[in-house]
Every structure is written in structure tokens, then in C-alpha cells.
Design a protein around this motif. Structure first.
Motif, PDB file in Angstrom:
ATOM      1  N   LYS A  89       8.528  12.309  38.444  1.00 30.40           N
ATOM      2  CA  LYS A  89       8.639  13.750  38.154  1.00 30.40           C
ATOM      3  C   LYS A  89       7.734  14.156  36.990  1.00 30.40           C
ATOM      4  O   LYS A  89       8.169  14.785  36.028  1.00 30.40           O
ATOM      5  CB  LYS A  89      10.094  14.121  37.859  1.00 30.40           C
ATOM      6  N   LEU A  90       6.504  13.748  37.107  1.00 31.63           N
ATOM      7  CA  LEU A  90       5.543  14.041  36.043  1.00 31.63           C
ATOM      8  C   LEU A  90       4.502  15.075  36.471  1.00 31.63           C
ATOM      9  O   LEU A  90       3.511  15.284  35.768  1.00 31.63           O
ATOM     10  CB  LEU A  90       4.825  12.746  35.625  1.00 31.63           C
ATOM     11  N   THR A  91       4.723  15.715  37.606  1.00 29.26           N
ATOM     12  CA  THR A  91       3.667  16.589  38.133  1.00 29.26           C
ATOM     13  C   THR A  91       3.422  17.806  37.241  1.00 29.26           C
ATOM     14  O   THR A  91       2.290  18.259  37.112  1.00 29.26           O
ATOM     15  CB  THR A  91       3.992  17.049  39.564  1.00 29.26           C
ATOM     16  N   ARG A  92       4.474  18.299  36.602  1.00 29.58           N
ATOM     17  CA  ARG A  92       4.268  19.462  35.718  1.00 29.58           C
ATOM     18  C   ARG A  92       3.421  19.097  34.509  1.00 29.58           C
ATOM     19  O   ARG A  92       2.569  19.855  34.064  1.00 29.58           O
ATOM     20  CB  ARG A  92       5.621  20.013  35.232  1.00 29.58           C
ATOM     21  N   VAL A  93       3.701  17.904  33.965  1.00 27.62           N
ATOM     22  CA  VAL A  93       2.932  17.449  32.809  1.00 27.62           C
ATOM     23  C   VAL A  93       1.472  17.256  33.210  1.00 27.62           C
ATOM     24  O   VAL A  93       0.552  17.679  32.501  1.00 27.62           O
ATOM     25  CB  VAL A  93       3.514  16.131  32.248  1.00 27.62           C
ATOM     26  N   ILE A  94       1.279  16.631  34.372  1.00 25.27           N
ATOM     27  CA  ILE A  94      -0.088  16.372  34.825  1.00 25.27           C
ATOM     28  C   ILE A  94      -0.812  17.688  35.105  1.00 25.27           C
ATOM     29  O   ILE A  94      -1.989  17.841  34.757  1.00 25.27           O
ATOM     30  CB  ILE A  94      -0.073  15.449  36.058  1.00 25.27           C
ATOM     31  N   ASP A  95      -0.094  18.623  35.661  1.00 24.51           N
ATOM     32  CA  ASP A  95      -0.695  19.934  35.915  1.00 24.51           C
ATOM     33  C   ASP A  95      -1.202  20.557  34.610  1.00 24.51           C
ATOM     34  O   ASP A  95      -2.334  21.028  34.530  1.00 24.51           O
ATOM     35  CB  ASP A  95       0.348  20.844  36.576  1.00 24.51           C
ATOM     36  N   LEU A  96      -0.364  20.502  33.581  1.00 20.20           N
ATOM     37  CA  LEU A  96      -0.773  21.046  32.281  1.00 20.20           C
ATOM     38  C   LEU A  96      -1.968  20.281  31.724  1.00 20.20           C
ATOM     39  O   LEU A  96      -2.977  20.883  31.314  1.00 20.20           O
ATOM     40  CB  LEU A  96       0.391  20.972  31.284  1.00 20.20           C
ATOM     41  N   GLU A  97      -1.874  18.973  31.726  1.00 13.74           N
ATOM     42  CA  GLU A  97      -2.953  18.167  31.150  1.00 13.74           C
ATOM     43  C   GLU A  97      -4.271  18.386  31.890  1.00 13.74           C
ATOM     44  O   GLU A  97      -5.331  18.456  31.278  1.00 13.74           O
ATOM     45  CB  GLU A  97      -2.573  16.677  31.160  1.00 13.74           C
TER      46      GLU A  97
ATOM     47  N   HIS B 166     -19.140  18.244  16.495  1.00 10.70           N
ATOM     48  CA  HIS B 166     -18.497  18.168  17.809  1.00 10.70           C
ATOM     49  C   HIS B 166     -17.581  16.957  17.844  1.00 10.70           C
ATOM     50  O   HIS B 166     -17.963  15.885  18.305  1.00 10.70           O
ATOM     51  CB  HIS B 166     -19.545  18.086  18.913  1.00 10.70           C
ATOM     52  N   SER B 167     -16.375  17.136  17.344  1.00  8.06           N
ATOM     53  CA  SER B 167     -15.399  16.049  17.306  1.00  8.06           C
ATOM     54  C   SER B 167     -14.910  15.733  18.718  1.00  8.06           C
ATOM     55  O   SER B 167     -15.034  16.549  19.621  1.00  8.06           O
ATOM     56  CB  SER B 167     -14.234  16.487  16.428  1.00  8.06           C
ATOM     57  N   ASP B 168     -14.381  14.523  18.890  1.00  6.42           N
ATOM     58  CA  ASP B 168     -13.697  14.196  20.147  1.00  6.42           C
ATOM     59  C   ASP B 168     -12.238  14.584  20.015  1.00  6.42           C
ATOM     60  O   ASP B 168     -11.558  14.116  19.099  1.00  6.42           O
ATOM     61  CB  ASP B 168     -13.750  12.686  20.419  1.00  6.42           C
ATOM     62  N   PHE B 169     -11.748  15.410  20.904  1.00  2.00           N
ATOM     63  CA  PHE B 169     -10.321  15.701  20.927  1.00  2.00           C
ATOM     64  C   PHE B 169      -9.721  14.967  22.110  1.00  2.00           C
ATOM     65  O   PHE B 169     -10.098  15.218  23.254  1.00  2.00           O
ATOM     66  CB  PHE B 169     -10.077  17.201  21.016  1.00  2.00           C
ATOM     67  N   ASN B 170      -8.827  14.066  21.792  1.00  2.00           N
ATOM     68  CA  ASN B 170      -8.251  13.228  22.831  1.00  2.00           C
ATOM     69  C   ASN B 170      -6.854  13.740  23.172  1.00  2.00           C
ATOM     70  O   ASN B 170      -5.917  13.552  22.407  1.00  2.00           O
ATOM     71  CB  ASN B 170      -8.215  11.789  22.327  1.00  2.00           C
ATOM     72  N   GLN B 171      -6.732  14.355  24.321  1.00  2.00           N
ATOM     73  CA  GLN B 171      -5.473  15.029  24.645  1.00  2.00           C
ATOM     74  C   GLN B 171      -4.328  14.055  24.922  1.00  2.00           C
ATOM     75  O   GLN B 171      -3.176  14.455  24.889  1.00  2.00           O
ATOM     76  CB  GLN B 171      -5.659  15.988  25.819  1.00  2.00           C
ATOM     77  N   MET B 172      -4.641  12.815  25.210  1.00  4.34           N
ATOM     78  CA  MET B 172      -3.582  11.810  25.328  1.00  4.34           C
ATOM     79  C   MET B 172      -3.797  10.731  24.269  1.00  4.34           C
ATOM     80  O   MET B 172      -3.581   9.547  24.501  1.00  4.34           O
ATOM     81  CB  MET B 172      -3.545  11.207  26.728  1.00  4.34           C
ATOM     82  N   GLY B 173      -4.182  11.168  23.107  1.00  6.21           N
ATOM     83  CA  GLY B 173      -4.496  10.235  22.038  1.00  6.21           C
ATOM     84  C   GLY B 173      -3.271   9.658  21.359  1.00  6.21           C
ATOM     85  O   GLY B 173      -3.361   8.757  20.547  1.00  6.21           O
ATOM     86  N   THR B 174      -2.095  10.198  21.682  1.00  8.96           N
ATOM     87  CA  THR B 174      -0.875   9.715  21.030  1.00  8.96           C
ATOM     88  C   THR B 174       0.229   9.475  22.038  1.00  8.96           C
ATOM     89  O   THR B 174       0.232  10.035  23.128  1.00  8.96           O
ATOM     90  CB  THR B 174      -0.322  10.744  20.020  1.00  8.96           C
ATOM     91  N   GLN B 175       1.171   8.661  21.647  1.00 10.27           N
ATOM     92  CA  GLN B 175       2.316   8.354  22.505  1.00 10.27           C
ATOM     93  C   GLN B 175       3.233   9.557  22.651  1.00 10.27           C
ATOM     94  O   GLN B 175       4.024   9.615  23.580  1.00 10.27           O
ATOM     95  CB  GLN B 175       3.095   7.189  21.896  1.00 10.27           C
TER      96      GLN B 175
END
Length: 628
Positions: free
Chosen positions: A180-188, A358-367
DNA sequence: CCAAATGGCGCC
DNA sequence: AAAGGGCGCCATTTGG
């Protein structure tokens, strides 16, 4: 196996694209710097057919046509680390593709907590498509001696980078649906082009001002260092030869780099043995002691009558008023940090082509689902005015910075439905004041600053599960006193802590924690073979933190999506940086007020999506530079 | 000799 | 003995 994508095959490519649901793509370049790299290949798989576009041969006009077609097809684009390809494509076509599925990010979402580091494309291909990809051939594009002539082998290997993306995507989505992670994936996934555009935009820094700060830091640091070393020299009685030698034996001073003699190095002790003159000995220590070295410091501090076991701020704070050296050391460290991390090296990140960072922004950079930022990290710039002021807007623009007021405390109150917290916020009383009321039996208006600060420390500590021991240390009270205060607060917010307890229990049993949006963090319990209690306590803390911090991250991310998608001002309003609970943007002067209001509205809209009982409040600044 | 680990500290 | 969540970067030390 593959076809070249050119004028002759373009219609064929169009037909294949229309006959399929997904477009898998990848780009080969001369380097990872998307702003200056050469663009070699564009591989794309549609309807099980791989097409390769040779950028240098076919040119930009056809490429733009292809990208324009891909964009208008409305199909889902699959890529591994899509940000990179999106940036390359943007640079050579001026089109920022959307509708992306990024297998790298999705893997991080569906295995959050299971993974050790980023899964490479090769790892995913092996795991999901059961194929082994060879690595070396792909590196050839980056090789120093690559002459631009692409061999048949290189073409063949380039195909591998797109051939398995669809299979990987399908497997990941299967798992995502189970979890049930489809909403999270949709956002990401919707966020990927947003982050890409932010990275392309970059941020402007006032280099002159920044350099001035570095000069000041250097001067101050030097002063501190001299005072500090003089203190040690006196305290440790380095003046006489015997104690000097003894000090050298205990303080692990690094050997001196020699000038091409036989060994290349000179033993410190041997060098010192040759010196008998008192002033020369002192001078010797002045040049050879390294106060950046923790091990040297430890010995020096101990011999100076400061019995510490570590030299970090928390430990040293106790001695700050008693010993000048401790105070000096901490000040020295502050300046040192400014020289090393926030000094001239920081400016090396200014891109020569754009003059921006131009920094790297890592959207899954944290737990927890928060962003991380690197090269450089723009999420840990000193909060003090002098440093923030260096971040400025381009000509004709202003900087807007808006943050959520007490984002995590409001969430904690809202999620637990704690009546005391809900009531406090309803009365415009913030959480720290509210806690101070509980602690000192006061009415909100009676709380003074010091009491509020005290409460603030308590709030932070208790929400994230500090032990009585830790709390006592932070507050400088006994463990019993700390516990008594903690209990008073726990009793003051009965629902909050009951809920916290419940969630922690759930996390330990389920081995996973979920945010309001559904973002999962997995916890491992099977490889805990010692100190089981301690490990469980850690999982409880991390699990509850994930719920609160992770939902806050969901909120900020949703807000960013709203800002990007509903932006009516085009290039007059661009986001620059995500700062956890804050969004920094560059807004053109003629729409400054509306732009500011717009971002506030979007952030509130995202806040209200998650919070039903407590009001979302945002506050911010607008001006020439970034300010708090 | 270089890579990884460690201690320390900047931010939210 | 350690004892608050989430990061990234720096200088030094350690280990292969």
C-alpha cells in the motif's frame, strides 16, 4: 537488437511509442556534470524495441522533436536516477519531461530501512529481471582516452541500460501495491521533475560577502589557537626539557614531514631531543601541537586538570566557566567549522557556467522521508544572519523563505488528538509555552522566556524519547529531578503519550512504521543478538520519530508539489531549496507579495491535508536575501 | 598509500 | 558503558 533513431526511423519510433504504455530511457554523457558534459547517446525502449539516438551525429533539432513527441505522448517515462537524464534532456531540448517513474527512488521507497545504500541499475536488474549487467563498458564514455568514436560494443551495452527498466518497474509496483505504498510513490514521482527543476535553477551566493566571513573566521581562529596553545604550554610545563619529552611521549604528536630525507619523516621525539633551549622548546610545541586532534587534546586537557573522556561540546560545556581553555577551545572549534565547511571550499560549488550553486537534493536521502542535500549541503548553513545573508536573489528578484510553525508538534498533537495540545493551539498558545504552563503551573501569559526555553528542551527531549540520564545531563539536574519533570509533562498531555506508547508498541510488533501518507520504514529485529532491550528501545524511538518527522516530510513534499503545479507565475516564481519545514524561493519583484501569499497558501493546503484538528500556521520572510 | 572509520559539529 | 530523531562535511586516525 537496436535501431538508430534518426530521421528515417522517427516515424517507426512514433508507431512503437504509441503502441506501448511505457518509455524507458537513459542518456550517456562525458561526465556527471549535466551543465557542462558532452551528450553522446540517448537510448530509449518502446514496445520492446531499443532505439539509440547519437546526439553528436543527429543534432539538437531532431532531438528536440523527439523529446517534444515523448512529452506529448503522455506515456510514463521510466529511468534509473531520472533527475540526471531529465537534466541532460532539458539542456539539449529545453524541455523538462514530467510523468516520470524513477526506479532508483521507488526502490528506496519500497525498501526503506531494508536497504544499505542506493541500489544501482545493475542490482535491480539482477534482483528483478535476473540478468547480470556488465559495468566496465558503460564507464568508457567517461574514460579519459575516449575519443568520441562509439564502438558497436558500446552501443550494445548502452541498450542494457533501458532494456530491463520496464520489468523492474512492474516488479516494484507489484510490491508497492502489496505494501500500500502507491500514494507515497505517486507523490515522490510527481516530485522528481520538481526537484530536477530546482537543481537546474540553483541558488545565487554573494561570494564577496562570503569571502569576508572566511577572513574573519581565519583571524579569530588563529587568535583562539594561540591562546589555547599558550595555555597548554604553561599548564603542562612544557618549558623544561624533561616534562617536554614526557609530554611528547604521551601526546601523540604526528611525526614531522621531512624534506626528502631517507625515511621521509622525522620522529618528533628525536627532533625534540636535539633542542635544549627553553624558548626553542616552547616554539617547537607551538608549531607541532595540533589542537584539531582529538587524541592530543584529550591528553593536554587531562594534564591541565580537566578530567574529560571526550572533547565534544556536550562534555566540555560543564567546564566552560571553570577553565578558560575549554571556552577557548569551543570558540576555536566554532571558527574552525566556518573555515573548513563554510569557507572557500564552499564556493567551489559555484558553477562556472551559471555562477550559481546547484546542490543535489535527494528526495529519499533519509529513512524518515526527509530530503537530504549534498555538494554542497544547503540544509546546514549556519543559521546566523551573516551566513544566511549571503544567499541572494538574481537581479529583479527577491528571496522568499516560509516555514511551518511548529510543524512536528502540531502533527504530534493532531495525530494523537491530544485535547490539551489541540486546545492550546486553538488559543494560539504554542507547544513550548503550553509545556511551561504544565511544568510551572502557570497561565500562558505568565510564562517567561527562560521557562519557555526550558520547556522547549523538555519537549524536544521527551517527544523523541530521551532517557532520564540524557535529560538530566542536558538540563544539568539530577536524574530524579529530570524524571519528575518528565512525568509532570507526560501527565499534562495524557493522550499524546498514550498514543506514543501505542505507536511504539505497534512498531516493535509490526517491525515497520508508517506515516500518515503511508510511507513505510522497516526495522530489522532478527539480527539483534546482544542487548535486545536496547535495540528495541531504539526501534521505538526511531519508529515514533518516523511517524512524526516522516509525516512532516510528506507535508512539505506535498506543499512543494502544489507550489510547482499550481504556480501561476511561471518563471517569476521558482523554488530554490527544501529546508525540511521550510521552502525557499526566488520571486520576481513585481509579484513578490502575491508570490509570497501563494506559497503560504500552498503550504497551508498541504498542512490541512494532513491535520484535521489543529490549524496549519506558516510564517516567513521576503527580501533581498535569505533570513530567518 | 589510500579508503574507511571516528569524532566532532553545522542544520531542522 | 551508554543512554534523543534525521542528515553531510571536515580533519584526523586507523587499518589494510
Amino acid at each position: 537488437m537496436y535501431k538508430f533513431l534518426n530521421r528515417d526511423t522517427f516515424t517507426e519510433f512514433i508507431d512503437d511509442t504509441m503502441a506501448t504504455e511505457f518509455i524507458s530511457l537513459d542518456a550517456e554523457t562525458s561526465s556527471l556534470d549535466t551543465l557542462s558534459c558532452k551528450f553522446y547517446l540517448f537510448q530509449v525502449m518502446v514496445n520492446k524495441q531499443v532505439y539509440i539516438f547519437n546526439a553528436e551525429e543527429e543534432g539538437q533539432e531532431l532531438f528536440t522533436k523527439i523529446i517534444d513527441f515523448i512529452q506529448s505522448s503522455g506515456k510514463t517515462i521510466i529511468a534509473h536516477n531520472a533527475k540526471f537524464d531529465l537534466k541532460v534532456i532539458y539542456r539539449f531540448s529545453n524541455i523538462l519531461l514530467t510523468n516520470v517513474f524513477d526506479t532508483m527512488i521507488v526502490e528506496a521507497v519500497v525498501n526503506n530501512g531494508n536497504r544499505v545504500k542506493w541500489a544501482s541499475l545493475a542490482e535491480l536488474a539482477e534482483a528483478y529481471a535476473l540478468v547480470l549487467l556488465s559495468k566496465e563498458e558503460r564507464q568508457e564514455f567517461y574514460a579519459e582516452d575516449f575519443d568520441g568514436v562509439i564502438t558497436n560494443e558500446m552501443y550494445t551495452y548502452a541498450c542494457q541500460d533501458v532494456m530491463y527498466l520496464e520489468t523492474i518497474r512492474n516488479c516494484q509496483m507489484e510490491r508497492a501495491e502489496e505494501l500500500k505504498l502507491t500514494r507515497v510513490i505517486d507523490l515522490e514521482m510527481k516530485l522528481v521533475p520538481v526537484i530536477t527543476s530546482m537543481e537546474i535553477t540553483g541558488v545565487l551566493i554573494d561570494e564577496k560577502k562570503w569571502r569576508q566571513l572566511e577572513i574573519i573566521a581565519r583571524e579569530e581562529s588563529e587568535k583562539c589557537k594561540n591562546t589555547l596553545i599558550d595555555f597548554f604550554i604553561e599548564k603542562v610545563r612544557i618549558g623544561d626539557a624533561d616534562s617536554a619529552l614526557e609530554v611528547v611521549d604521551t601526546v601523540k604528536i604526528k611525526d614531522i614531514n621531512g624534506k626528502k630525507n631517507a625515511t621521509g619523516r622525522v620522529s618528533v621525539r628525536k627532533a625534540l631531543e636535539l633542542i635544549t633551549d627553553k624558548d626553542a622548546i616552547i616554539d617547537f610545541f607551538r608549531t607541532n601541537l595540533n589542537v584539531n586532534s582529538g587524541s592530543q587534546l584529550l591528553v593536554l586537557l587531562n594534564r591541565s586538570g580537566i578530567p574529560v573522556k571526550a572533547t565534544n561540546e556536550k562534555v566540555l560545556k560543564k567546564y566552560r566557566s571553570k577553565h578558560v581553555a575549554v571556552d577557548m577551545l569551543l570558540t576555536y572549534r566554532e571558527w574552525g567549522k566556518k573555515i573548513s565547511t563554510y569557507g572557500l571550499t564552499f564556493l567551489e560549488s559555484v558553477h562556472p557556467k551559471t555562477g550559481r550553486i546547484h546542490s543535489d537534493f535527494n528526495q529519499m536521502g533519509t529513512q524518515s522521508g526527509r530530503f537530504s542535500s549534498s555538494k554542497p549541503n544547503l540544509q546546514n548553513i549556519p543559521a546566523e544572519k551573516a551566513y544566511r545573508e549571503c544567499f541572494i536573489a538574481r537581479k529583479g528578484y527577491k528571496i522568499v523563505a516560509i516555514d511551518y510553525s511548529q510543524q512536528e508538534y502540531r502533527l504530534a498533537g493532531d495525530i494523537s488528538k491530544d485535547a490539551v495540545i489541540i486546545e492550546s493551539y486553538k488559543n494560539k498558545v504554542d507547544m513550548h509555552t503550553s509545556t511551561a504552563c504544565i511544568l510551572y503551573n502557570l497561565k500562558p501569559e505568565e510564562v517567561v522566556k527562560e521557562q519557555r526555553n526550558h520547556a522547549k528542551t523538555m519537549n524536544f527531549a521527551i517527544l523523541y524519547g530521551t532517557s532520564d540520564y540524557g535529560l538530566a545531563k542536558t538540563l544539568g539536574v539530577t536524574e530524579n529531578e529530570a524524571n519528575a519533570m518528565k512525568m509532570k509533562i507526560i501527565n499534562g498531555y495524557p493522550r499524546l503519550f498514550k498514543h506514543k506508547e501505542m505507536m511504539e508498541e505497534f512498531v516493535v510488533n509490526a517491525k515497520k512504521s508508517r506515516t500518515l501518507l503511508g510511507r513505510i520504514r522497516f526495522f530489522k529485529t532478527e539480527d539483534v543478538y546482544f542487548d535486545y532491550e536496547k535495540a528495541m528501545a531504539q526501534i521505538r524511538r526511531e519508529g515514533y520519530n518516523h511517524l512524526i518527522q516522516g509525516t512532516a516530510a510528506d507535508m512539505t513534499k506535498l506543499a512543494m508539489l502544489y507550489v510547482y503545479n499550481e504556480n501561476p507565475y511561471g518563471d517569476k516564481l521558482r523554488m530554490l531549496m527544501p529546508e525540511h519545514d521550510e521552502i525557499v524561493a526566488e520571486v520576481k519583484e513585481d509579484i513578490l507579495d502575491e508570490g509570497y501569499g501563494f506559497i503560504c497558501d500552498m503550504m497551508i493546503k498541504a498542512g490541512d491535508f494532513f491535520m484535521k484538528n489543529i490549524e496549519t500556521v506558516v510564517e516567513g520572510t521576503k527580501g533581498d536575501c535569505w533570513t530567518k
